[in-house]
Design a protein around this motif. Structure first.
Motif, PDB file in Angstrom:
ATOM      1  N   LYS A 209      -7.436  48.309   6.960  1.00  0.00           N
ATOM      2  CA  LYS A 209      -7.315  49.234   8.131  1.00  0.00           C
ATOM      3  C   LYS A 209      -6.575  50.333   7.598  1.00  0.00           C
ATOM      4  N   LEU A 210      -7.778  51.303   6.310  1.00  0.00           N
ATOM      5  CA  LEU A 210      -6.997  51.922   5.619  1.00  0.00           C
ATOM      6  C   LEU A 210      -6.382  52.860   6.329  1.00  0.00           C
ATOM      7  N   LEU A 211      -7.241  53.825   7.887  1.00  0.00           N
ATOM      8  CA  LEU A 211      -7.703  54.367   8.616  1.00  0.00           C
ATOM      9  C   LEU A 211      -6.367  54.400   9.628  1.00  0.00           C
ATOM     10  N   THR A 212      -5.293  53.511   9.553  1.00  0.00           N
ATOM     11  CA  THR A 212      -4.487  53.101  10.525  1.00  0.00           C
ATOM     12  C   THR A 212      -3.297  52.892   9.592  1.00  0.00           C
ATOM     13  N   VAL A 213      -2.986  52.943   8.738  1.00  0.00           N
ATOM     14  CA  VAL A 213      -1.908  52.950   7.561  1.00  0.00           C
ATOM     15  C   VAL A 213      -1.412  54.106   7.114  1.00  0.00           C
ATOM     16  N   PHE A 214       0.072  53.390   7.196  1.00  0.00           N
ATOM     17  CA  PHE A 214       0.862  54.780   7.077  1.00  0.00           C
ATOM     18  C   PHE A 214       2.069  54.408   5.887  1.00  0.00           C
ATOM     19  N   ARG A 215       2.548  55.271   5.780  1.00  0.00           N
ATOM     20  CA  ARG A 215       3.422  55.035   4.347  1.00  0.00           C
ATOM     21  C   ARG A 215       4.669  53.631   4.509  1.00  0.00           C
TER      22      ARG A 215
ATOM     23  N   ILE B  42      -3.081  43.504   1.071  1.00  0.00           N
ATOM     24  CA  ILE B  42      -2.501  43.661   0.636  1.00  0.00           C
ATOM     25  C   ILE B  42      -4.719  43.827   1.238  1.00  0.00           C
ATOM     26  N   TYR B  43      -4.738  42.298   1.651  1.00  0.00           N
ATOM     27  CA  TYR B  43      -6.552  42.779   2.073  1.00  0.00           C
ATOM     28  C   TYR B  43      -6.321  42.841   3.913  1.00  0.00           C
ATOM     29  N   VAL B  44      -5.367  42.980   4.428  1.00  0.00           N
ATOM     30  CA  VAL B  44      -4.497  43.969   5.424  1.00  0.00           C
ATOM     31  C   VAL B  44      -5.177  45.434   5.793  1.00  0.00           C
ATOM     32  N   VAL B  45      -4.135  45.569   4.991  1.00  0.00           N
ATOM     33  CA  VAL B  45      -3.538  47.176   4.480  1.00  0.00           C
ATOM     34  C   VAL B  45      -4.855  47.681   4.232  1.00  0.00           C
TER      35      VAL B  45
ATOM     36  N   PHE C  26       6.926  38.114  11.582  1.00  0.00           N
ATOM     37  CA  PHE C  26       6.853  38.398  12.804  1.00  0.00           C
ATOM     38  C   PHE C  26       7.112  39.781  12.946  1.00  0.00           C
ATOM     39  N   THR C  27       7.807  40.609  11.359  1.00  0.00           N
ATOM     40  CA  THR C  27       8.035  42.092  11.103  1.00  0.00           C
ATOM     41  C   THR C  27       6.353  42.570  10.735  1.00  0.00           C
ATOM     42  N   GLY C  28       5.339  42.102   9.611  1.00  0.00           N
ATOM     43  CA  GLY C  28       4.548  42.629   9.442  1.00  0.00           C
ATOM     44  C   GLY C  28       3.201  42.144  10.062  1.00  0.00           C
ATOM     45  N   TYR C  29       3.565  40.711  11.101  1.00  0.00           N
ATOM     46  CA  TYR C  29       2.215  40.961  12.523  1.00  0.00           C
ATOM     47  C   TYR C  29       2.910  41.811  13.389  1.00  0.00           C
ATOM     48  N   LYS C  30       3.315  41.913  13.558  1.00  0.00           N
ATOM     49  CA  LYS C  30       4.092  43.498  14.651  1.00  0.00           C
ATOM     50  C   LYS C  30       3.678  44.765  14.893  1.00  0.00           C
ATOM     51  N   PHE C  31       4.083  45.148  13.396  1.00  0.00           N
ATOM     52  CA  PHE C  31       3.765  46.306  12.892  1.00  0.00           C
ATOM     53  C   PHE C  31       2.898  46.093  11.931  1.00  0.00           C
ATOM     54  N   ARG C  32       1.519  45.617  11.774  1.00  0.00           N
ATOM     55  CA  ARG C  32       0.612  45.475  10.707  1.00  0.00           C
ATOM     56  C   ARG C  32      -0.265  46.730  11.112  1.00  0.00           C
ATOM     57  N   PRO C  33      -0.699  47.583  10.738  1.00  0.00           N
ATOM     58  CA  PRO C  33      -2.443  48.409  10.610  1.00  0.00           C
ATOM     59  C   PRO C  33      -3.444  47.948  11.498  1.00  0.00           C
ATOM     60  N   GLU C  34      -3.003  48.457  13.444  1.00  0.00           N
ATOM     61  CA  GLU C  34      -4.631  48.152  13.940  1.00  0.00           C
ATOM     62  C   GLU C  34      -4.041  49.357  14.669  1.00  0.00           C
TER      63      GLU C  34
ATOM     64  N   HIS D 104       3.223  51.154   5.563  1.00  0.00           N
ATOM     65  CA  HIS D 104       3.534  49.658   5.078  1.00  0.00           C
ATOM     66  C   HIS D 104       3.239  49.556   4.087  1.00  0.00           C
ATOM     67  N   PHE D 105       3.484  50.534   2.968  1.00  0.00           N
ATOM     68  CA  PHE D 105       3.728  50.828   1.552  1.00  0.00           C
ATOM     69  C   PHE D 105       4.472  50.112   1.565  1.00  0.00           C
ATOM     70  N   PHE D 106       5.111  50.123   2.125  1.00  0.00           N
ATOM     71  CA  PHE D 106       7.154  50.062   2.201  1.00  0.00           C
ATOM     72  C   PHE D 106       7.115  48.680   2.400  1.00  0.00           C
ATOM     73  N   MET D 107       6.521  47.993   3.182  1.00  0.00           N
ATOM     74  CA  MET D 107       6.308  46.892   3.531  1.00  0.00           C
ATOM     75  C   MET D 107       6.309  45.699   2.674  1.00  0.00           C
ATOM     76  N   LEU D 108       4.588  46.079   1.523  1.00  0.00           N
ATOM     77  CA  LEU D 108       4.368  45.553   0.807  1.00  0.00           C
ATOM     78  C   LEU D 108       4.787  45.161  -0.070  1.00  0.00           C
TER      79      LEU D 108
END
Length: 438
Positions: A197-203, A191-194, A402-410, A205-209
């Motif tokens: 990085k709101l400008l680079t967040v995709f849908r 939640i903190y990461v999202v 691993f999934t969260g790190y590789k596909f993080r909003p960055e 990422h909310f599904f991953m949450l």
């Protein structure tokens, strides 16, 4: 009852399955007009202070023989190694009934009924090991009906409190609770990461949450379920919540793998028809798998269809695991073909080449949690069965991280953005690959 070779191996398989997958607490079972020679009920890991309370009522035996030998009907305890020895004795005709073997522990034989339709047994088990409670019917012409209530537990502490969890699983409530805390922490971090990085967040990422939250809730409910079983022998409704969150977690996890594998949301805002079909296959199969899990857990191995449901569950799980890999392969193949004539497609090919790492990790995750964990449970001593659970859950946690790190909003995440130099490198890599193929 001499057991011929055509039933020897099915009996071995049946009992092996019961050892691996059944669970024990207070169990109610109804047997109706059953002529099976062997009916396994439950397994349990006893300490040196083990106890069994067996209550059998509404006993009915249908037989053409007016005076059957009731010493050949009854309940006994047997370990896995001892059962293999019993089967060998039957095969070699050393004995004609499993109840006659010197390696089983007799609990009750029906010659003690004395014109009654019920009996109650309090059995003290001082030999620590993992046992299966089995009913033997060595009279082929008899069909047995009865209601069976089996309660197995270990006494613990100076006060002799009851622990209804098997010796190798008594620590599971704490393990599941600690794991749920870890996932809730992971949820807070995500939640903190999202948020940052709101400008680079995709849908996606909310599904991953949502997937992480469901996993945390699933573990919390499982911890409470096991805790109540440990104390009382019953889940007290927590098992229902566990099944619900387990079902939702299974659907969302497989869906997430499909969506990430197709590049949905961050590479393209849509799914192709064949990718939608994969989801239409996976989701109903998860419904079937959840139903099978409930039947397996609630009925136990004594039921006629228990082995069938177990096979259905394993088959569905394998199909789901295979199905989620196809979209990743399709995406890589399609972009590879498009990249031969489109320079921009080479950029996407570089991205999907990175997805190959994810593809390998998915395969490793599936292999470890379905094969290695199963092997650990098979070969591990009954006292340490919790280690296979820990291994599987840690592998799952590693996969989530691993999934969260590789596909993080960055902004500079290579999965999402490739600059001009990387584009030129991608085109050059494609050219070299084509030359190599030639």
């Amino acid at each position: 009852m001499a057991v011929s070779s055509h039933v020897f191996f099915p009996l071995l398989l049946f009992l092996s399955l019961s050892f691996l997958f059944s669970s024990a607490e207070i169990r109610f079972s109804e047997v109706r007009s059953d002529d099976r020679p062997i009916i396994p009920f439950d397994e349990f890991g006893f300490t040196h202070r083990g106890r069994l309370e067996l209550n059998v009522s509404r006993i009915s035996l249908s037989s053409l023989n007016p005076d059957p030998d009731l010493t050949k009907l009854g309940f006994f305890f047997v370990t896995r190694d001892s059962w293999l020895h019993v089967l060998q004795q039957l095969e070699d005709t050393e004995i004609t009934c499993a109840l006659q073997s010197d390696v089983v522990k007799l609990v009750y034989t029906f010659d003690f009924l004395h014109d009654t339709t019920r009996f109650d047994v309090y059995y003290i088990q001082n030999d620590a090991d993992q046992y299966t409670l089995v009913f033997a019917n060595c009279l082929p012409d008899i069909k047995a009906s009865m209601n069976v209530r089996s309660t197995m537990y270990n006494l613990e502490g100076k006060n002799g409190g009851r622990d209804y969890l098997s010796a190798g699983r008594t620590i599971l409530p704490k393990i599941y609770f600690i794991l749920s805390i870890m996932y809730f922490c992971f949820t807070c971090i995500w939640i903190y990461v999202v948020y940052q990085k709101l400008l680079t967040v995709f849908r996606i990422h909310f599904f991953m949450l949502a997937v992480v939250i469901l996993k945390a809730l699933n573990l919390l409910c499982e911890a409470e379920d096991k805790s109540y079983i440990k104390k009382t022998g019953s889940g007290h409704g927590w098992d229902v919540l566990f099944y619900i969150f387990s079902f939702l977690k299974g659907i969302t996890l497989f869906t997430l793998i499909v969506l990430i594998g197709t590049g949905w949301s961050f590479l393209k805002p849509y799914l192709q028809d064949k990718e939608k079909k994969v989801l239409m296959i996976v989701i109903p199969l998860q419904v079937v798998a959840n139903v099978a899990q409930v039947v397996i857990d609630e009925n136990g191995p004594y039921g006629h269809d228990w082995v069938t449901w177990r096979q259905v569950f394993l088959l569905v799980d394998v199909i789901c695991c295979c199905a989620v890999l196809f979209p990743i392969v399709w995406s890589i193949k399609n972009l590879r073909e498009a990249a031969r004539s489109d320079g921009k497609a080479a950029v996407n090919l570089m991205k999907l080449s990175l997805f190959r790492h994810y593809y390998i990790v998915v395969i490793c995750y599936i292999y470890f949690t379905r094969v290695v964990v199963y092997a650990l449970e098979t070969i591990t001593s009954y006292k340490y069965l919790w280690t296979s659970v820990v291994a599987g859950e840690l592998a799952t946690l590693g996969f989530y991280v691993f999934t969260g790190y590789k596909f993080r909003p960055e902004t500079h995440n290579p999965y999402f953005v490739i600059d001009d130099e990387e584009e030129e490198a991608a085109v050059e890599a494609l050219r070299l690959e084509e030359e190599f193929e030639l």
